[in-house]
Design a protein around this motif. Sequence first.
Motif, PDB file in Angstrom:
ATOM      1  N   PHE A 104       0.837  -1.204   0.000  1.00 49.97           N
ATOM      2  CA  PHE A 104       0.000   0.000   0.000  1.00 49.97           C
ATOM      3  C   PHE A 104       0.875   1.260   0.000  1.00 49.97           C
ATOM      4  N   GLY A 105       0.928   1.933  -1.131  1.00 57.47           N
ATOM      5  CA  GLY A 105       1.558   3.257  -1.195  1.00 57.47           C
ATOM      6  C   GLY A 105       3.075   3.288  -1.120  1.00 57.47           C
ATOM      7  N   GLY A 106       3.667   2.216  -0.594  1.00 60.26           N
ATOM      8  CA  GLY A 106       5.117   2.226  -0.405  1.00 60.26           C
ATOM      9  C   GLY A 106       5.845   1.335  -1.384  1.00 60.26           C
ATOM     10  N   ILE A 137       8.388 -12.883  -6.700  1.00 65.18           N
ATOM     11  CA  ILE A 137       8.222 -11.483  -6.268  1.00 65.18           C
ATOM     12  C   ILE A 137       7.130 -10.842  -7.114  1.00 65.18           C
ATOM     13  N   ARG A 138       6.142 -10.230  -6.477  1.00 65.94           N
ATOM     14  CA  ARG A 138       5.128  -9.483  -7.233  1.00 65.94           C
ATOM     15  C   ARG A 138       5.768  -8.237  -7.820  1.00 65.94           C
ATOM     16  N   VAL A 139       5.363  -7.875  -9.021  1.00 67.10           N
ATOM     17  CA  VAL A 139       5.976  -6.703  -9.666  1.00 67.10           C
ATOM     18  C   VAL A 139       5.495  -5.452  -8.933  1.00 67.10           C
ATOM     19  N   PRO A 140       6.399  -4.721  -8.265  1.00 64.49           N
ATOM     20  CA  PRO A 140       5.967  -3.513  -7.564  1.00 64.49           C
ATOM     21  C   PRO A 140       5.460  -2.486  -8.579  1.00 64.49           C
ATOM     22  N   GLY A 141       4.377  -1.807  -8.235  1.00 69.16           N
ATOM     23  CA  GLY A 141       3.825  -0.807  -9.160  1.00 69.16           C
ATOM     24  C   GLY A 141       2.774  -1.375 -10.085  1.00 69.16           C
ATOM     25  N   ILE A 142       2.538  -2.682  -9.961  1.00 66.77           N
ATOM     26  CA  ILE A 142       1.516  -3.347 -10.790  1.00 66.77           C
ATOM     27  C   ILE A 142       0.469  -3.957  -9.859  1.00 66.77           C
ATOM     28  N   GLY A 143      -0.811  -3.794 -10.237  1.00 66.07           N
ATOM     29  CA  GLY A 143      -1.901  -4.420  -9.483  1.00 66.07           C
ATOM     30  C   GLY A 143      -2.638  -3.425  -8.611  1.00 66.07           C
ATOM     31  N   LEU A 192      -1.053  -0.819 -14.216  1.00 66.42           N
ATOM     32  CA  LEU A 192       0.013   0.030 -13.657  1.00 66.42           C
ATOM     33  C   LEU A 192      -0.670   0.908 -12.617  1.00 66.42           C
ATOM     34  N   ASN A 193      -0.231   0.805 -11.364  1.00 64.68           N
ATOM     35  CA  ASN A 193      -0.882   1.597 -10.314  1.00 64.68           C
ATOM     36  C   ASN A 193      -0.147   2.912 -10.082  1.00 64.68           C
ATOM     37  N   VAL A 194      -0.680   3.718  -9.161  1.00 68.25           N
ATOM     38  CA  VAL A 194      -0.120   5.060  -8.983  1.00 68.25           C
ATOM     39  C   VAL A 194       1.326   4.986  -8.468  1.00 68.25           C
TER      40      VAL A 194
END
Length: 274
Positions: A104-106, A137-143, A192-194
Amino acid sequence: GKVRAPTHIISTISDDRGEEPCYAGVPMSSIVEQGYGVGDVISLLWFKRSLPRYCTHFIEICIMLCADHGPCVSGAHNTIVTARAGKDLVSSLVSGLLTIGPRFGGAIDDAARYFKDAYDRGLTPYEFVESMKKKGIRVPGIGHRIKRGDNRDKRVELLQQFAHTHFPSVKYMEYAVQVETYTLSKANNLVLNVDGAIGSLFLDLLAGSGMFSKQEIDEIVGIGYLNGLFVLARSIGLIGHTFDQKRLKQPLYRHPWEDVLYTKLVFCRGKLQV
Ligand code: ACO
Ligand code: LMR
């Protein structure tokens, strides 16, 4: 010659000893007289330099867009529960801030690290995503929990539009979009998330502004400056949620029994089963 006594603290970003405080050497009066904004102050105190207006404007847009996302998200929920437990502003704020992290956010710093590494090594989106999968590893910034391929995050679109118009290059963002195209072909929630948008676009800002050496970019990405943008931004909303609960004189929160599945837990092949 003179021998300088060793100091216990070294500080390089601000100085309050003179007639007026200075941020990275810029006196407070210049900051006010020249109409600097919060993006300029962040540039001075975090990056120790004045950045071009399009960069400081981008920073300000990130802060405005991430200031709040309603009462249901992790951070606001914690803040609301804490405020309703009668705690003070700082306790309510930090209770929400403590939820900011890899889910979340980080995820901004990790998104920047992984996108940069993959792009710089010339990995195709397929190679990048599949190599992350292999590593578990989940792709950070995705989902995203609620955003979908057919219900994109408006904040991401706004950041992309701004960068397309004002940034000299958006190569990292374009790479992140290609990664998104691939992940969306796997599942509709893998947008692609914020965090991913800010992470990739900040790489473009750092690389394209001509204001940072390669070594400085590596240091910024390595130390992890960028989650600070979300922490700073979301503090605005969390403070708002605290005031809102106090204003509404909301009572102590207790989660309803009906919304809890009370059951015996069983582990099967390492997974939690109900
Ligand atoms: N990369 C690869 N696969 C993923 C990803 C991802 N980023 N996110 C979800 N999946 C896949 C996985 O296969 C997952 O199955 P698993 O639980 O076996 O790993 C499946 O989708 C379903 O995942 P859920 O946990 O149900 O998805 P959820 O909607 O709960 O997760 C979340 C949303 C936490 C944002 C997730 O996508 C994620 O961890 N993303 C990376 C971290 C990130 O970018 N967080 C910032 C979100 S934006 C913000 O907070 C402001
Ligand atoms: C946020 O900005 O808080 C979100 O994107 C997270 C969410 O669950 O909506």
